[in-house]
Write a protein that holds these residues in place. Structure first.
Motif, short mmCIF file in Angstrom:
data_model
loop_
_atom_site.label_atom_id
_atom_site.label_comp_id
_atom_site.label_asym_id
_atom_site.label_seq_id
_atom_site.Cartn_x
_atom_site.Cartn_y
_atom_site.Cartn_z
N GLU A 125 3.82 1.70 -6.42
CA GLU A 125 4.43 2.96 -7.03
C GLU A 125 3.44 3.45 -8.07
O GLU A 125 2.79 2.72 -8.87
CB GLU A 125 5.75 2.79 -7.68
CG GLU A 125 6.37 4.00 -8.28
CD GLU A 125 7.63 3.62 -8.76
OE1 GLU A 125 8.26 4.60 -9.54
OE2 GLU A 125 8.35 2.75 -8.57
N GLY A 126 3.21 4.92 -8.02
CA GLY A 126 2.21 5.50 -8.70
C GLY A 126 0.88 5.69 -8.32
O GLY A 126 -0.03 6.42 -8.62
N GLU A 127 0.30 4.92 -7.44
CA GLU A 127 -0.98 5.01 -6.52
C GLU A 127 -1.06 6.03 -5.67
O GLU A 127 0.21 6.53 -5.47
CB GLU A 127 -1.07 3.58 -5.71
CG GLU A 127 -1.45 2.53 -6.80
CD GLU A 127 -1.91 1.20 -5.69
OE1 GLU A 127 -2.38 1.57 -4.77
OE2 GLU A 127 -1.72 0.29 -6.30
N LYS A 128 -1.97 6.27 -5.02
CA LYS A 128 -2.09 7.34 -4.09
C LYS A 128 -2.82 6.95 -2.79
O LYS A 128 -3.75 6.09 -3.13
CB LYS A 128 -2.78 8.70 -4.74
CG LYS A 128 -2.08 9.66 -5.81
CD LYS A 128 -2.61 10.85 -6.03
CE LYS A 128 -2.03 11.42 -7.11
NZ LYS A 128 -0.45 11.71 -7.24
N VAL A 129 -2.44 7.34 -1.78
CA VAL A 129 -3.08 7.13 -0.58
C VAL A 129 -3.56 8.03 0.18
O VAL A 129 -2.92 9.30 0.19
CB VAL A 129 -2.19 6.06 0.56
CG1 VAL A 129 -1.78 4.80 -0.29
CG2 VAL A 129 -1.03 6.68 0.91
N SER A 130 -4.55 7.93 1.04
CA SER A 130 -5.13 8.90 1.90
C SER A 130 -4.53 8.96 3.48
O SER A 130 -4.57 7.85 3.93
CB SER A 130 -6.77 8.97 1.69
OG SER A 130 -7.12 9.99 2.61
N VAL A 131 -4.12 10.20 3.84
CA VAL A 131 -3.63 10.04 5.11
C VAL A 131 -4.34 11.29 5.81
O VAL A 131 -4.38 12.55 5.40
CB VAL A 131 -1.98 10.03 5.21
CG1 VAL A 131 -1.58 10.24 6.71
CG2 VAL A 131 -1.61 9.14 4.72
N GLU A 132 -4.80 11.05 7.10
CA GLU A 132 -5.59 12.19 7.77
C GLU A 132 -4.64 12.38 8.99
O GLU A 132 -4.45 11.54 9.76
CB GLU A 132 -6.72 11.83 8.33
CG GLU A 132 -7.58 13.08 9.04
CD GLU A 132 -8.92 12.88 9.60
OE1 GLU A 132 -9.84 13.15 8.84
OE2 GLU A 132 -9.07 12.16 10.70
N LEU A 133 -4.04 13.66 9.00
CA LEU A 133 -3.30 14.01 10.31
C LEU A 133 -4.08 14.38 11.41
O LEU A 133 -4.99 15.63 10.97
CB LEU A 133 -1.96 14.80 9.75
CG LEU A 133 -1.08 14.24 8.83
CD1 LEU A 133 -0.18 15.45 8.30
CD2 LEU A 133 -0.29 12.90 9.28
N ARG A 134 -3.92 14.02 12.73
CA ARG A 134 -4.88 14.84 13.75
C ARG A 134 -3.83 15.54 14.54
O ARG A 134 -2.99 14.84 14.88
CB ARG A 134 -5.62 13.72 14.41
CG ARG A 134 -6.65 13.35 13.59
CD ARG A 134 -7.52 12.39 14.09
NE ARG A 134 -8.55 11.87 13.08
CZ ARG A 134 -8.75 10.34 13.14
NH1 ARG A 134 -8.41 9.66 13.80
NH2 ARG A 134 -9.64 9.91 12.02
N PHE A 135 -4.20 16.66 15.19
CA PHE A 135 -3.53 17.56 15.94
C PHE A 135 -4.21 17.84 17.37
O PHE A 135 -5.40 17.77 17.37
CB PHE A 135 -3.15 18.86 14.98
CG PHE A 135 -2.19 18.44 14.15
CD1 PHE A 135 -0.91 18.45 13.94
CD2 PHE A 135 -2.85 18.54 12.81
CE1 PHE A 135 -0.33 18.24 12.70
CE2 PHE A 135 -2.44 18.03 11.65
CZ PHE A 135 -1.00 18.07 11.51
N GLU A 136 -3.53 18.08 18.30
CA GLU A 136 -3.87 18.51 19.45
C GLU A 136 -4.86 19.82 19.59
O GLU A 136 -5.82 19.94 20.09
CB GLU A 136 -2.71 18.85 20.44
CG GLU A 136 -3.11 19.28 21.82
CD GLU A 136 -1.98 19.29 22.76
OE1 GLU A 136 -1.62 18.49 23.56
OE2 GLU A 136 -1.54 20.40 22.76
N LYS A 137 -4.40 20.76 18.72
CA LYS A 137 -5.20 21.94 18.81
C LYS A 137 -5.92 22.25 17.50
O LYS A 137 -7.05 22.90 17.38
CB LYS A 137 -4.11 23.29 18.91
CG LYS A 137 -3.62 23.26 20.47
CD LYS A 137 -2.73 24.31 20.72
CE LYS A 137 -1.83 24.16 21.98
NZ LYS A 137 -0.85 25.01 22.06
N SER A 138 -5.13 21.92 16.35
CA SER A 138 -5.53 22.32 14.92
C SER A 138 -6.53 21.27 14.33
O SER A 138 -6.81 20.35 14.94
CB SER A 138 -4.41 22.52 14.03
OG SER A 138 -3.64 23.37 14.38
N ASP A 139 -7.36 21.68 13.37
CA ASP A 139 -8.20 20.85 12.77
C ASP A 139 -7.58 19.93 12.02
O ASP A 139 -6.24 19.94 11.65
CB ASP A 139 -9.29 21.62 11.87
CG ASP A 139 -10.30 22.30 12.49
OD1 ASP A 139 -10.52 22.12 13.72
OD2 ASP A 139 -10.80 23.32 11.79
N PRO A 140 -8.08 18.36 11.72
CA PRO A 140 -7.35 17.60 11.18
C PRO A 140 -7.11 17.85 9.65
O PRO A 140 -7.70 18.83 9.06
CB PRO A 140 -8.17 16.19 10.79
CG PRO A 140 -9.31 16.48 12.07
CD PRO A 140 -9.40 18.14 12.22
#
Length: 165
Positions: free
Chosen positions: A125-140
């Motif tokens: 708790e209190g940390e941050k994590v990085s998440v990259e979302l990838r889509f069919e049409k849009s840029d990540p």
């Protein structure tokens, strides 16, 4: 004797007029902004109870006139981020989830969500994590996601609440 075709100039003019009309119509349709316009809000990961998996929750908004699909995700805490769908009280892994045109994709507790499998480290708790979302049409889209308390539940206004308070 060859007679000149008096209709040819008229046909040519009509052909040019039709071509111009089609081009103008096509340009107007193509020029309209119909692409997905995605944003993410309310992202969080509850502090994992176990050392090997965690859930990810957020809302993906699409203000565009074209639908898109969430097709994958990556993260700095797991090499195996899965997209899960919840239907009829059952959870199952899926290849993608729809992000409707002028609508939202909600990833929430008890509903569709991300699962971070085989965690490389257990975030606190209190940390941050990085998440990259990838889509069919849009840029990540890369999102910096806070790790919240195990019992964190956002309220409807977007403010964080903890159950039991």
């Amino acid at each position: 004797m060859n007679r000149p075709n008096r209709r040819r100039p008229a046909r040519r003019a009509l052909g040019f007029a039709l071509a111009a009309a089609l081009l103008t119509t096509g340009t107007a349709a193509c020029g309209a902004s119909g692409d997905p316009e995605l944003t993410v809000e309310g992202a969080y990961v509850p502090e994992p109870v176990t050392a090997d998996m965690a859930g990810g929750f957020m809302v993906v908004h699409n203000d565009g006139a074209t639908a898109d699909r969430l097709v994958s995700a990556t993260s700095d805490i797991s090499d195996d981020v899965q997209i899960h769908e919840a239907t009829g009280g059952r959870m199952r892994r899926v290849d993608s989830l729809d992000v409707p045109a002028d609508g939202t994709l909600e990833l929430s507790r008890g509903g569709n969500h991300l699962m971070f499998m085989d965690l490389e480290r257990k975030p606190a708790e209190g940390e941050k994590v990085s998440v990259e979302l990838r889509f069919e049409k849009s840029d990540p889209i890369t999102v910096t996601v806070p790790v919240e308390a195990v019992n964190h539940v956002p309220d409807v206004s977007g403010h964080a609440e903890h159950s039991g308070q």
